[in-house]
Motif scaffolding. Sequence first.
Motif, short mmCIF file in Angstrom:
data_model
loop_
_atom_site.label_atom_id
_atom_site.label_comp_id
_atom_site.label_asym_id
_atom_site.label_seq_id
_atom_site.Cartn_x
_atom_site.Cartn_y
_atom_site.Cartn_z
N GLU A 170 0.84 -1.20 0.00
CA GLU A 170 0.00 0.00 0.00
C GLU A 170 0.88 1.24 0.00
O GLU A 170 1.83 1.34 0.77
N GLY A 171 0.55 2.16 -0.86
CA GLY A 171 1.23 3.46 -0.83
C GLY A 171 0.69 4.28 0.31
O GLY A 171 -0.51 4.46 0.44
N VAL A 172 1.57 4.77 1.17
CA VAL A 172 1.17 5.49 2.37
C VAL A 172 1.29 7.00 2.18
O VAL A 172 0.34 7.74 2.44
N SER A 173 2.44 7.43 1.72
CA SER A 173 2.67 8.87 1.60
C SER A 173 3.87 9.08 0.69
O SER A 173 4.72 8.20 0.55
N CYS A 174 3.93 10.24 0.06
CA CYS A 174 5.12 10.58 -0.69
C CYS A 174 5.26 12.09 -0.78
O CYS A 174 4.31 12.84 -0.55
N ILE A 175 6.47 12.50 -1.09
CA ILE A 175 6.78 13.92 -1.22
C ILE A 175 7.50 14.12 -2.54
O ILE A 175 8.32 13.28 -2.96
N SER A 176 7.20 15.21 -3.20
CA SER A 176 7.71 15.43 -4.54
C SER A 176 9.17 15.84 -4.55
O SER A 176 9.73 16.21 -3.52
N ALA B 150 12.29 5.62 -4.08
CA ALA B 150 12.50 6.85 -4.85
C ALA B 150 12.12 6.60 -6.30
O ALA B 150 12.42 5.54 -6.85
N GLY B 151 11.50 7.57 -6.90
CA GLY B 151 11.10 7.40 -8.29
C GLY B 151 10.52 8.65 -8.89
O GLY B 151 10.96 9.76 -8.62
N VAL B 152 9.50 8.46 -9.67
CA VAL B 152 8.96 9.53 -10.52
C VAL B 152 7.79 10.25 -9.84
O VAL B 152 6.95 9.61 -9.21
N ASP B 153 7.77 11.57 -9.99
CA ASP B 153 6.60 12.35 -9.59
C ASP B 153 5.48 12.14 -10.61
O ASP B 153 5.72 12.19 -11.81
N TYR B 154 4.28 11.94 -10.12
CA TYR B 154 3.12 11.84 -10.99
C TYR B 154 2.12 12.92 -10.61
O TYR B 154 1.87 13.16 -9.43
N TYR B 155 1.57 13.57 -11.65
CA TYR B 155 0.52 14.55 -11.44
C TYR B 155 -0.65 14.25 -12.37
O TYR B 155 -0.46 13.91 -13.54
N SER B 156 -1.84 14.37 -11.82
CA SER B 156 -3.05 14.35 -12.63
C SER B 156 -3.74 15.66 -12.34
O SER B 156 -4.44 15.81 -11.34
N PRO C 181 2.77 6.26 -7.51
CA PRO C 181 2.46 4.82 -7.48
C PRO C 181 3.72 3.97 -7.41
O PRO C 181 4.80 4.39 -7.85
N TYR C 182 3.58 2.77 -6.89
CA TYR C 182 4.74 1.91 -6.68
C TYR C 182 5.44 1.60 -8.00
O TYR C 182 6.66 1.44 -8.04
N TYR C 183 4.70 1.54 -9.10
CA TYR C 183 5.33 1.19 -10.38
C TYR C 183 6.21 2.31 -10.92
O TYR C 183 6.95 2.12 -11.87
N GLY C 184 6.13 3.46 -10.30
CA GLY C 184 7.00 4.57 -10.71
C GLY C 184 8.26 4.67 -9.88
O GLY C 184 9.08 5.56 -10.10
N MET C 185 8.41 3.76 -8.92
CA MET C 185 9.57 3.81 -8.04
C MET C 185 10.73 3.00 -8.64
O MET C 185 10.55 1.86 -9.05
N ASP C 186 11.90 3.63 -8.65
CA ASP C 186 13.09 3.00 -9.24
C ASP C 186 13.96 2.32 -8.19
O ASP C 186 14.63 1.32 -8.49
N TYR C 187 14.01 2.90 -7.01
CA TYR C 187 14.89 2.40 -5.97
C TYR C 187 14.08 2.13 -4.71
O TYR C 187 13.24 2.95 -4.32
N TRP C 188 14.38 1.02 -4.08
CA TRP C 188 13.69 0.63 -2.87
C TRP C 188 14.71 0.34 -1.77
O TRP C 188 15.74 -0.28 -2.02
#
Length: 126
Positions: free
Chosen positions: A44-50, A96-102, A109-116
Amino acid sequence: QLQASGGGLVQAGGSLRLSCAASGFNLDYGAIGWFRQAPGKEREGVSCISSSGLSTYYSDSVKGRFTISRDTAKNTVYLQMNSLKPEDTAVYYCAAGVDYYSGSYYFCPYYGMDYWGKGTQVTVSS
């Protein structure tokens, strides 16, 4: 590389602060997100910061209780977790990964994350 820390055992209603220390890249690389996975449940995605630090996302399940922040001098992102509930029990990962905006809506989203990073266990007792 991402290193998550700060997990532990806490009673319901208590607080914990998770830290995600980044090395090898700066926080403006991209989104830094917190995800969690409980046994038998989906991640589950909990939180993220751009990457700019100006946009944040919270899942409905933690909105109003968790706060994400970052310290660029320390290259670290924090997740302050208050009013913890037993259902918050999970392994927490930072990524860490990509910022997404709609439109103006920000998410990561988790599929935009490159590093875990490796996870840190959070256990909330009732």
